[in-house]
Design an enzyme around this catalytic site. Structure first.
Site, PDB file in Angstrom:
ATOM      1  N   MET A  25       0.840  -1.208   0.000  1.00  0.00           N
ATOM      2  CA  MET A  25       0.000   0.000   0.000  1.00  0.00           C
ATOM      3  C   MET A  25       0.872   1.255   0.000  1.00  0.00           C
ATOM      4  SD  MET A  25      -3.324  -0.966   2.235  1.00  0.00           S
ATOM      5  CE  MET A  25      -2.579  -0.777   3.834  1.00  0.00           C
ATOM      6  N   GLY A  26       2.168   1.080  -0.257  1.00  0.00           N
ATOM      7  CA  GLY A  26       3.053   2.240  -0.384  1.00  0.00           C
ATOM      8  C   GLY A  26       3.590   2.753   0.936  1.00  0.00           C
ATOM      9  N   HIS A  32       9.114  -3.314   3.480  1.00  0.00           N
ATOM     10  CA  HIS A  32       8.755  -3.461   2.060  1.00  0.00           C
ATOM     11  C   HIS A  32       9.991  -3.813   1.236  1.00  0.00           C
ATOM     12  CE1 HIS A  32       5.560  -0.464   3.388  1.00  0.00           C
ATOM     13  NE2 HIS A  32       4.832  -1.429   2.875  1.00  0.00           N
ATOM     14  N   GLY A 140       4.941 -10.180   4.328  1.00  0.00           N
ATOM     15  CA  GLY A 140       5.717 -10.059   5.553  1.00  0.00           C
ATOM     16  C   GLY A 140       5.060 -10.778   6.723  1.00  0.00           C
ATOM     17  N   LYS A 142       5.003  -9.712   9.612  1.00  0.00           N
ATOM     18  CA  LYS A 142       4.333  -8.662  10.377  1.00  0.00           C
ATOM     19  C   LYS A 142       2.813  -8.819  10.328  1.00  0.00           C
ATOM     20  CE  LYS A 142       3.552  -4.334  11.843  1.00  0.00           C
ATOM     21  NZ  LYS A 142       2.600  -3.827  10.895  1.00  0.00           N
ATOM     22  N   ASP A 143       2.292  -9.153   9.132  1.00  0.00           N
ATOM     23  CA  ASP A 143       0.850  -9.356   8.969  1.00  0.00           C
ATOM     24  C   ASP A 143       0.580 -10.855   8.843  1.00  0.00           C
ATOM     25  OD1 ASP A 143      -0.182  -6.427   8.570  1.00  0.00           O
ATOM     26  OD2 ASP A 143       1.636  -6.609   7.378  1.00  0.00           O
ATOM     27  N   GLN A 146      -2.807 -12.233   7.851  1.00  0.00           N
ATOM     28  CA  GLN A 146      -3.035 -12.000   6.420  1.00  0.00           C
ATOM     29  C   GLN A 146      -2.432 -13.164   5.619  1.00  0.00           C
ATOM     30  OE1 GLN A 146      -2.611  -8.073   4.374  1.00  0.00           O
ATOM     31  NE2 GLN A 146      -0.566  -8.812   3.934  1.00  0.00           N
ATOM     32  N   ARG A 180       2.327   2.977   9.505  1.00  0.00           N
ATOM     33  CA  ARG A 180       1.539   3.684  10.530  1.00  0.00           C
ATOM     34  C   ARG A 180       2.397   4.261  11.658  1.00  0.00           C
ATOM     35  NH1 ARG A 180      -2.515  -0.429   9.046  1.00  0.00           N
ATOM     36  NH2 ARG A 180      -4.304   0.712   8.228  1.00  0.00           N
TER      37      ARG A 180
END
Ligand code: AMP
Length: 257
Positions: A25-26, A32, A140, A142-143, A146, A180
């Site tokens: 999502m940039g 990333h 990742g 991290k998620d 997901q 974030r």
């Protein structure tokens, strides 16, 4: 015309366009970039998608204020020798009349805290997979939930690609990198360190969930949960620091692949 006579060479030729996709999502950070570097190392052709997917944000979430810096992202992607930066518009992805959603059965954690979130994630990822047709897609740790959702989708719907998971990249003080984190004031950033520290305390405890809860140092947990991803068991947590929502996890057992 090239004649190929050995299986090994045939495999190589078939792989000569091994496509790696990194969906994002940039607002790129080293997390990333670690995915992009892995894709660059393992694939011949690297596509990075940059799409702030409205479908995975709830009505009262941070879509409007989510950090955006497309110019910087493009420069960083270029520096990592990315072949294609795919930046579709919301209208391109969800044109008038769009009406098909991928609803993966998921329990606990983010699935409960953010109703509809994984429906948006699974739908946009399946669209990206169908558009880019990668051999490998990179995500990742991290998620982690997901990853669990996407693994299930890929298995259930026979999506022909491999999912690769890479470890969470952290700042030197242990805070997981996240777009974030830019919302945090310096004082909040210090407070936020209780999240990775609590997970670390839980990692070696007899009762990981209770130990992590107890070590949150005043941060209110939205949840602290055990999560199974493939062969691995993870301790995951979400909390708010001010208005910023942070998630993180550690592996308790097994290997996350
Ligand atoms: P996002 O742009 O936040 O949707 O993230 C794009 C991809 O980068 C997802 O697969 C995330 O799991 C991954 N990612 C985000 N933060 C990190 C991190 N700190 N370390 C490794 N991967 C990450």
């Amino acid at each position: 015309m090239k004649s190929v006579r050995t299986v090994a060479e045939m495999k190589q030729v078939a792989q000569s366009h091994k496509v790696g996709l990194v969906p994002t999502m940039g607002a790129f950070h080293e997390g990333h970039l670690s995915l992009i570097r892995a894709a660059r190392e393992e694939c011949d052709f690297v596509v990075v998608s940059l799409f702030l997917n409205p479908a995975q944000f709830g009505a009262n979430e941070d879509l409007d204020r989510y950090p955006r810096d497309q110019e910087r992202d493009a420069r960083l992607a270029e520096e990592e020798s990315v072949d294609v930066l795919f930046v579709p518009s919301p209208d391109e992805m969800y044109p008038d009349g769009f009406g098909t959603w991928v609803d993966v059965d998921a329990q606990g954690g983010e699935a409960v805290a953010r109703p509809g979130h994984f429906r948006g994630v699974a739908t946009v990822c399946l669209k990206l997979f169908n558009i880019v047709r990668p051999d490998v897609a990179y995500f990742g740790q991290k998620d982690a939930q997901q990853v669990a959702v996407l693994r299930r989708m890929v298995g259930d719907l026979n999506v022909p690609l491999e999912l690769r998971v890479l470890p969470t990249v952290r700042d030197v003080d242990g805070l997981a990198l996240s777009s974030r984190n830019a919302y945090l004031t310096p004082a909040q950033r210090r407070e936020a360190l209780a999240l990775p520290r609590a997970l670390e305390a839980g990692r070696t405890a007899a009762d990981p969930v209770s130990a992590a809860r107890a070590a949150l140092n005043g941060l209110e947990p939205e949840y602290v949960d055990l999560l199974r991803v493939g062969e691995a068991t993870l301790l995951t947590a979400a909390t708010r620091v001010g208005t910023t929502r942070l998630i993180d996890n550690v592996v308790l057992e097994g290997e996350l692949r």
